[in-house]
Design a protein around this motif. Structure first.
Motif, PDB file in Angstrom:
ATOM      1  N   ASP A  50      -0.453   7.509 -17.297  1.00  0.00           N
ATOM      2  CA  ASP A  50       0.718   8.132 -16.891  1.00  0.00           C
ATOM      3  C   ASP A  50       0.889   7.813 -15.566  1.00  0.00           C
ATOM      4  OD1 ASP A  50       1.245   9.503 -19.432  1.00  0.00           O
ATOM      5  OD2 ASP A  50      -0.338  10.996 -18.768  1.00  0.00           O
ATOM      6  N   ALA A  51       2.165   8.222 -14.900  1.00  0.00           N
ATOM      7  CA  ALA A  51       2.506   7.924 -13.322  1.00  0.00           C
ATOM      8  C   ALA A  51       1.330   8.728 -12.602  1.00  0.00           C
ATOM      9  CB  ALA A  51       3.675   8.349 -12.962  1.00  0.00           C
ATOM     10  N   MET A  52       1.128   8.086 -11.414  1.00  0.00           N
ATOM     11  CA  MET A  52       0.291   8.776 -10.331  1.00  0.00           C
ATOM     12  C   MET A  52       1.136   9.263  -9.217  1.00  0.00           C
ATOM     13  SD  MET A  52      -3.210   6.646 -10.189  1.00  0.00           S
ATOM     14  CE  MET A  52      -3.715   7.566  -8.859  1.00  0.00           C
ATOM     15  N   SER A  53       0.904  10.314  -8.713  1.00  0.00           N
ATOM     16  CA  SER A  53       1.371  10.504  -7.278  1.00  0.00           C
ATOM     17  C   SER A  53       0.784   9.888  -6.151  1.00  0.00           C
ATOM     18  CB  SER A  53       1.850  12.086  -7.119  1.00  0.00           C
ATOM     19  OG  SER A  53       2.362  12.762  -8.176  1.00  0.00           O
ATOM     20  N   GLY A  54       1.447   9.721  -4.923  1.00  0.00           N
ATOM     21  CA  GLY A  54       0.965   9.349  -3.732  1.00  0.00           C
ATOM     22  C   GLY A  54       1.684   9.551  -2.555  1.00  0.00           C
ATOM     23  N   ILE A  55       1.176   9.416  -1.477  1.00  0.00           N
ATOM     24  CA  ILE A  55       1.716   9.478  -0.082  1.00  0.00           C
ATOM     25  C   ILE A  55       1.309   8.249   0.673  1.00  0.00           C
ATOM     26  CG2 ILE A  55       1.860  11.760   0.002  1.00  0.00           C
ATOM     27  CD1 ILE A  55      -0.683  11.872   1.468  1.00  0.00           C
ATOM     28  N   GLY A  78       1.184  -0.479   5.822  1.00  0.00           N
ATOM     29  CA  GLY A  78       1.490   0.629   5.204  1.00  0.00           C
ATOM     30  C   GLY A  78      -0.052   1.099   4.606  1.00  0.00           C
ATOM     31  N   LEU A  79      -0.575   2.235   4.701  1.00  0.00           N
ATOM     32  CA  LEU A  79      -1.754   2.804   3.991  1.00  0.00           C
ATOM     33  C   LEU A  79      -1.430   3.825   3.176  1.00  0.00           C
ATOM     34  CD1 LEU A  79      -4.630   2.452   4.541  1.00  0.00           C
ATOM     35  CD2 LEU A  79      -4.606   4.726   5.925  1.00  0.00           C
ATOM     36  N   ASN A  80      -1.744   3.606   1.857  1.00  0.00           N
ATOM     37  CA  ASN A  80      -1.353   4.244   0.734  1.00  0.00           C
ATOM     38  C   ASN A  80      -2.442   5.018  -0.210  1.00  0.00           C
ATOM     39  OD1 ASN A  80       1.349   2.747   1.175  1.00  0.00           O
ATOM     40  ND2 ASN A  80       0.003   1.067   0.510  1.00  0.00           N
ATOM     41  N   TYR A  81      -2.258   6.313  -0.286  1.00  0.00           N
ATOM     42  CA  TYR A  81      -3.264   7.103  -1.036  1.00  0.00           C
ATOM     43  C   TYR A  81      -2.449   7.514  -2.279  1.00  0.00           C
ATOM     44  CZ  TYR A  81      -6.411  10.706  -2.564  1.00  0.00           C
ATOM     45  OH  TYR A  81      -7.171  11.595  -3.465  1.00  0.00           O
ATOM     46  N   ALA A  82      -3.028   7.452  -3.593  1.00  0.00           N
ATOM     47  CA  ALA A  82      -2.636   7.892  -4.527  1.00  0.00           C
ATOM     48  C   ALA A  82      -3.794   8.625  -5.553  1.00  0.00           C
ATOM     49  CB  ALA A  82      -1.953   6.761  -5.504  1.00  0.00           C
ATOM     50  N   TRP A  83      -3.341   9.615  -6.358  1.00  0.00           N
ATOM     51  CA  TRP A  83      -4.106  10.270  -7.154  1.00  0.00           C
ATOM     52  C   TRP A  83      -3.541  10.913  -8.468  1.00  0.00           C
ATOM     53  CZ3 TRP A  83      -1.351  12.168  -3.211  1.00  0.00           C
ATOM     54  CH2 TRP A  83      -0.463  13.109  -3.244  1.00  0.00           C
TER      55      TRP A  83
END
Length: 200
Positions: A50-55, A78-83
């Motif tokens: 499924d999809a993951m959220s990130g900032i 850009g530095l991206n974190y997803a979980w």
């Protein structure tokens, strides 16, 4: 004859006014380079099932490439974190992205500009793992015990979107997709982003 003379004077005055307007627009379009700091909410598809959220947080550099047209090249970092969290496991993913976009800034009114863009990106996949209540943590970048292929450390792809400059503030939305597979024989990753930022 007098009427013809007056018409000639009016035509010359009209040409002069047009030249001044063109000159004024040229000065308006002669835009300077700029920087932007921004944060984004992201939604990544095809990570797991499924999809993951990130900032993400990013620095963007806009480089003017024309003296008479509001055309820019945007790049940056850009530095991206997803979980993603489920009852029995959690996915963590940290990446760094370098985009190269072509941007056209259309002035809607004084202080408001519409900025559609399109381009390519290179993403470095820095950290990725799956933690479970039942097994040890598994890295994206190591072979899985069941024989699955490890993930790629680098991804590249395309993106398209539109931004709005409101004075110094920026709002934007975009969608992009990898051109290579993150994991062999898996679907390519797509990313939707909603961004707010500040230009300086």
């Amino acid at each position: 004859m007098k009427k013809l003379f007056l018409m000639a004077i009016a035509a010359v005055m009209g040409l002069s006014a047009s030249a001044q307007l063109i000159s004024s627009n040229t000065v308006t379009h002669k835009s300077d380079n700029y920087n932007r700091l921004s944060v984004s909410y992201t939604s990544l598809s095809n990570i797991g099932e499924d999809a993951m959220s990130g900032i993400s947080a990013a620095w963007t550099k806009g480089i003017a490439i024309s003296k008479t047209t509001p055309l820019f090249i945007e790049t940056g970092l850009g530095l991206n974190y997803a979980w993603k969290s489920e009852d029995e496991y959690k996915i963590n993913w940290l990446t760094a992205t370098v985009p190269v976009n072509l941007v056209y800034k259309y002035e809607i009114t004084d202080g408001i500009k519409l900025a559609p863009f399109a381009g390519l990106y290179l993403r470095g996949n820095l950290v990725g793992n799956i933690s479970s209540d039942y097994d040890d943590d598994v890295s994206f970048f190591d072979d899985y015990e069941d024989g699955g292929a490890e993930a790629s450390r680098f991804s590249f792809g395309w993106n398209i979107g539109v931004g709005v400059d409101i004075s110094k503030f920026y709002l934007g939305i975009s969608y992009g997709s990898d051109l290579n597979e993150f994991v062999e024989d898996a679907d390519k990753i797509g990313t939707f982003s909603a961004t707010v930022g500040f230009n300086f």
